[in-house]
Design a protein around this motif. Structure first.
Motif, PDB file in Angstrom:
ATOM      1  N   ILE A 132       0.831  -1.203   0.000  1.00  0.00           N
ATOM      2  CA  ILE A 132       0.000   0.000   0.000  1.00  0.00           C
ATOM      3  C   ILE A 132       0.868   1.257   0.000  1.00  0.00           C
ATOM      4  CG2 ILE A 132      -1.702   1.310   1.342  1.00  0.00           C
ATOM      5  CD1 ILE A 132      -2.704  -1.482   2.339  1.00  0.00           C
ATOM      6  N   GLY A 133       2.034   1.159   0.646  1.00  0.00           N
ATOM      7  CA  GLY A 133       2.925   2.311   0.729  1.00  0.00           C
ATOM      8  C   GLY A 133       3.825   2.504  -0.474  1.00  0.00           C
ATOM      9  N   GLU A 134       3.780   1.606  -1.434  1.00  0.00           N
ATOM     10  CA  GLU A 134       4.609   1.784  -2.623  1.00  0.00           C
ATOM     11  C   GLU A 134       4.182   3.037  -3.373  1.00  0.00           C
ATOM     12  OE1 GLU A 134       4.532  -1.867  -4.851  1.00  0.00           O
ATOM     13  OE2 GLU A 134       5.886  -2.843  -3.448  1.00  0.00           O
ATOM     14  N   ARG A 135       5.108   3.611  -4.090  1.00  0.00           N
ATOM     15  CA  ARG A 135       4.945   4.939  -4.679  1.00  0.00           C
ATOM     16  C   ARG A 135       3.662   5.118  -5.497  1.00  0.00           C
ATOM     17  NH1 ARG A 135       9.196   8.310  -8.399  1.00  0.00           N
ATOM     18  NH2 ARG A 135       7.918  10.190  -8.494  1.00  0.00           N
ATOM     19  N   TRP A 136       3.286   4.162  -6.328  1.00  0.00           N
ATOM     20  CA  TRP A 136       2.180   4.367  -7.259  1.00  0.00           C
ATOM     21  C   TRP A 136       0.886   3.679  -6.849  1.00  0.00           C
ATOM     22  CZ3 TRP A 136       3.083   8.291 -10.155  1.00  0.00           C
ATOM     23  CH2 TRP A 136       4.405   8.605 -10.491  1.00  0.00           C
ATOM     24  N   THR A 137       0.912   2.858  -5.822  1.00  0.00           N
ATOM     25  CA  THR A 137      -0.267   2.073  -5.450  1.00  0.00           C
ATOM     26  C   THR A 137      -1.486   2.932  -5.158  1.00  0.00           C
ATOM     27  OG1 THR A 137       1.043   0.215  -4.626  1.00  0.00           O
ATOM     28  CG2 THR A 137      -1.175   0.463  -3.725  1.00  0.00           C
ATOM     29  N   MET A 138      -1.347   3.920  -4.298  1.00  0.00           N
ATOM     30  CA  MET A 138      -2.519   4.730  -3.940  1.00  0.00           C
ATOM     31  C   MET A 138      -3.060   5.500  -5.132  1.00  0.00           C
ATOM     32  SD  MET A 138      -2.487   6.084  -0.101  1.00  0.00           S
ATOM     33  CE  MET A 138      -0.852   6.220   0.514  1.00  0.00           C
ATOM     34  N   PHE A 139      -2.177   5.964  -6.005  1.00  0.00           N
ATOM     35  CA  PHE A 139      -2.632   6.702  -7.182  1.00  0.00           C
ATOM     36  C   PHE A 139      -3.422   5.786  -8.123  1.00  0.00           C
ATOM     37  CE2 PHE A 139       1.307   8.982  -5.912  1.00  0.00           C
ATOM     38  CZ  PHE A 139       0.691  10.143  -5.468  1.00  0.00           C
ATOM     39  N   VAL A 140      -2.966   4.555  -8.293  1.00  0.00           N
ATOM     40  CA  VAL A 140      -3.684   3.590  -9.132  1.00  0.00           C
ATOM     41  C   VAL A 140      -5.053   3.298  -8.526  1.00  0.00           C
ATOM     42  CG1 VAL A 140      -3.716   1.177  -9.913  1.00  0.00           C
ATOM     43  CG2 VAL A 140      -1.639   2.559 -10.176  1.00  0.00           C
ATOM     44  N   ILE A 141      -5.093   3.056  -7.234  1.00  0.00           N
ATOM     45  CA  ILE A 141      -6.364   2.750  -6.577  1.00  0.00           C
ATOM     46  C   ILE A 141      -7.317   3.928  -6.662  1.00  0.00           C
ATOM     47  CG2 ILE A 141      -7.422   2.264  -4.319  1.00  0.00           C
ATOM     48  CD1 ILE A 141      -4.969   0.438  -3.791  1.00  0.00           C
ATOM     49  N   LEU A 142      -6.822   5.136  -6.439  1.00  0.00           N
ATOM     50  CA  LEU A 142      -7.685   6.321  -6.545  1.00  0.00           C
ATOM     51  C   LEU A 142      -8.195   6.525  -7.968  1.00  0.00           C
ATOM     52  CD1 LEU A 142      -5.804   8.805  -4.205  1.00  0.00           C
ATOM     53  CD2 LEU A 142      -8.117   7.887  -3.872  1.00  0.00           C
ATOM     54  N   ALA A 143      -7.328   6.340  -8.957  1.00  0.00           N
ATOM     55  CA  ALA A 143      -7.756   6.509 -10.353  1.00  0.00           C
ATOM     56  C   ALA A 143      -8.841   5.500 -10.714  1.00  0.00           C
ATOM     57  CB  ALA A 143      -6.557   6.367 -11.291  1.00  0.00           C
ATOM     58  N   LEU A 144      -8.657   4.245 -10.298  1.00  0.00           N
ATOM     59  CA  LEU A 144      -9.664   3.226 -10.597  1.00  0.00           C
ATOM     60  C   LEU A 144     -10.949   3.454  -9.808  1.00  0.00           C
ATOM     61  CD1 LEU A 144      -7.411   0.043 -10.794  1.00  0.00           C
ATOM     62  CD2 LEU A 144      -8.564   1.222 -12.690  1.00  0.00           C
ATOM     63  N   SER A 145     -10.839   4.029  -8.618  1.00  0.00           N
ATOM     64  CA  SER A 145     -12.049   4.281  -7.830  1.00  0.00           C
ATOM     65  C   SER A 145     -12.923   5.338  -8.481  1.00  0.00           C
ATOM     66  CB  SER A 145     -11.691   4.701  -6.402  1.00  0.00           C
ATOM     67  OG  SER A 145     -11.204   6.029  -6.359  1.00  0.00           O
ATOM     68  N   ARG A 146     -12.297   6.290  -9.124  1.00  0.00           N
ATOM     69  CA  ARG A 146     -13.063   7.359  -9.788  1.00  0.00           C
ATOM     70  C   ARG A 146     -13.675   6.894 -11.104  1.00  0.00           C
ATOM     71  NH1 ARG A 146      -9.578  12.910  -9.139  1.00  0.00           N
ATOM     72  NH2 ARG A 146      -9.905  13.146  -6.903  1.00  0.00           N
ATOM     73  N   ALA A 147     -12.936   6.086 -11.843  1.00  0.00           N
ATOM     74  CA  ALA A 147     -13.371   5.712 -13.192  1.00  0.00           C
ATOM     75  C   ALA A 147     -14.106   4.379 -13.236  1.00  0.00           C
ATOM     76  CB  ALA A 147     -12.157   5.654 -14.116  1.00  0.00           C
ATOM     77  N   GLY A 148     -13.871   3.526 -12.266  1.00  0.00           N
ATOM     78  CA  GLY A 148     -14.475   2.198 -12.285  1.00  0.00           C
ATOM     79  C   GLY A 148     -13.608   1.221 -13.038  1.00  0.00           C
ATOM     80  N   THR A 149     -13.511   1.375 -14.339  1.00  0.00           N
ATOM     81  CA  THR A 149     -12.708   0.502 -15.187  1.00  0.00           C
ATOM     82  C   THR A 149     -11.923   1.366 -16.155  1.00  0.00           C
ATOM     83  OG1 THR A 149     -14.348  -1.265 -15.039  1.00  0.00           O
ATOM     84  CG2 THR A 149     -12.807  -1.381 -16.877  1.00  0.00           C
ATOM     85  N   LEU A 150     -10.627   1.049 -16.291  1.00  0.00           N
ATOM     86  CA  LEU A 150      -9.775   1.808 -17.197  1.00  0.00           C
ATOM     87  C   LEU A 150      -8.877   0.875 -17.988  1.00  0.00           C
ATOM     88  CD1 LEU A 150      -8.565   4.696 -14.853  1.00  0.00           C
ATOM     89  CD2 LEU A 150     -10.111   4.928 -16.805  1.00  0.00           C
ATOM     90  N   ARG A 151      -8.587   1.282 -19.214  1.00  0.00           N
ATOM     91  CA  ARG A 151      -7.552   0.608 -19.996  1.00  0.00           C
ATOM     92  C   ARG A 151      -6.208   1.135 -19.523  1.00  0.00           C
ATOM     93  NH1 ARG A 151      -9.630   0.324 -26.142  1.00  0.00           N
ATOM     94  NH2 ARG A 151      -7.739  -0.943 -26.277  1.00  0.00           N
ATOM     95  N   PHE A 152      -5.150   0.419 -19.887  1.00  0.00           N
ATOM     96  CA  PHE A 152      -3.810   0.750 -19.413  1.00  0.00           C
ATOM     97  C   PHE A 152      -3.437   2.202 -19.725  1.00  0.00           C
ATOM     98  CE2 PHE A 152       0.785   1.026 -19.719  1.00  0.00           C
ATOM     99  CZ  PHE A 152       1.209   0.354 -18.595  1.00  0.00           C
ATOM    100  N   THR A 153      -3.633   2.623 -20.978  1.00  0.00           N
ATOM    101  CA  THR A 153      -3.232   3.987 -21.360  1.00  0.00           C
ATOM    102  C   THR A 153      -4.065   5.037 -20.633  1.00  0.00           C
ATOM    103  OG1 THR A 153      -4.635   3.818 -23.321  1.00  0.00           O
ATOM    104  CG2 THR A 153      -2.288   3.382 -23.613  1.00  0.00           C
ATOM    105  N   GLU A 154      -5.347   4.756 -20.409  1.00  0.00           N
ATOM    106  CA  GLU A 154      -6.197   5.681 -19.661  1.00  0.00           C
ATOM    107  C   GLU A 154      -5.726   5.787 -18.215  1.00  0.00           C
ATOM    108  OE1 GLU A 154     -10.488   4.850 -21.848  1.00  0.00           O
ATOM    109  OE2 GLU A 154      -9.800   3.466 -20.285  1.00  0.00           O
ATOM    110  N   LEU A 155      -5.398   4.648 -17.639  1.00  0.00           N
ATOM    111  CA  LEU A 155      -4.924   4.615 -16.259  1.00  0.00           C
ATOM    112  C   LEU A 155      -3.598   5.365 -16.133  1.00  0.00           C
ATOM    113  CD1 LEU A 155      -5.258   3.626 -13.374  1.00  0.00           C
ATOM    114  CD2 LEU A 155      -4.284   1.434 -14.084  1.00  0.00           C
ATOM    115  N   ARG A 156      -2.703   5.141 -17.066  1.00  0.00           N
ATOM    116  CA  ARG A 156      -1.408   5.830 -17.035  1.00  0.00           C
ATOM    117  C   ARG A 156      -1.587   7.341 -17.151  1.00  0.00           C
ATOM    118  NH1 ARG A 156       3.241   6.343 -21.191  1.00  0.00           N
ATOM    119  NH2 ARG A 156       4.881   7.089 -19.797  1.00  0.00           N
ATOM    120  N   ALA A 157      -2.508   7.778 -17.996  1.00  0.00           N
ATOM    121  CA  ALA A 157      -2.764   9.209 -18.153  1.00  0.00           C
ATOM    122  C   ALA A 157      -3.318   9.814 -16.865  1.00  0.00           C
ATOM    123  CB  ALA A 157      -3.730   9.452 -19.309  1.00  0.00           C
TER     124      ALA A 157
END
Length: 136
Positions: free
Chosen positions: A38-63
């Motif tokens: 959970i404390g890794e650098r990008w984990t929380m950002f990935v979880i927050l991005a997916l929580s807002r969008a629901g489902t994302l493709r890789f490029t959408e998630l990276r953006a």
């Protein structure tokens, strides 16, 4: 016993059906692995991005996450999938399509992450001021 000590003791107490007491401060405690993830650098950002969008493709998630390299995002997603926090769905379309979403276990992290995010946003001026003083 102080209220803080009671809270820590309650958090370390075994849950139903669990006879092992967990203490994250113990080097042998398996919960340390989870906190590290959970404390890794990008984990929380990935979880927050997916929580807002629901489902994302890789490029959408990276953006949405921003600044993360494709290699690091791939490693982060694989680790989160292995931990049961993120679901990866591959479709046999042409070109192939892969989507990511949070699992129910991943969604259970949203409340604690929201508390950390709120704290960070509220206290960022104080932290930045402290950094400036320390740099002088």
């Amino acid at each position: 016993m102080s209220q803080h000590q009671v809270t820590i003791a309650a958090a370390a107490a075994p849950t139903s059906g669990d006879d092992e007491v967990r203490d994250v401060l113990s080097p042998d405690c398996p919960s340390r692995v989870i906190l590290s993830r959970i404390g890794e650098r990008w984990t929380m950002f990935v979880i927050l991005a997916l929580s807002r969008a629901g489902t994302l493709r890789f490029t959408e998630l990276r953006a949405r996450v921003g600044e993360v390299t494709p290699k690091v995002l791939t490693e982060t997603l694989r680790a989160l999938e292995a931990d049961g926090l993120v679901e990866r769905r591959a479709y046999a379309d042409s070109p192939p399509r892969v989507e990511y979403s949070l699992t129910p276990l991943g969604e259970s992290l949203l409340e604690p992450i929201a508390a950390m995010r709120e704290w960070a946003e509220r206290h960022v001026p104080e932290v930045l001021a402290s950094r400036e003083r320390a740099a002088d």
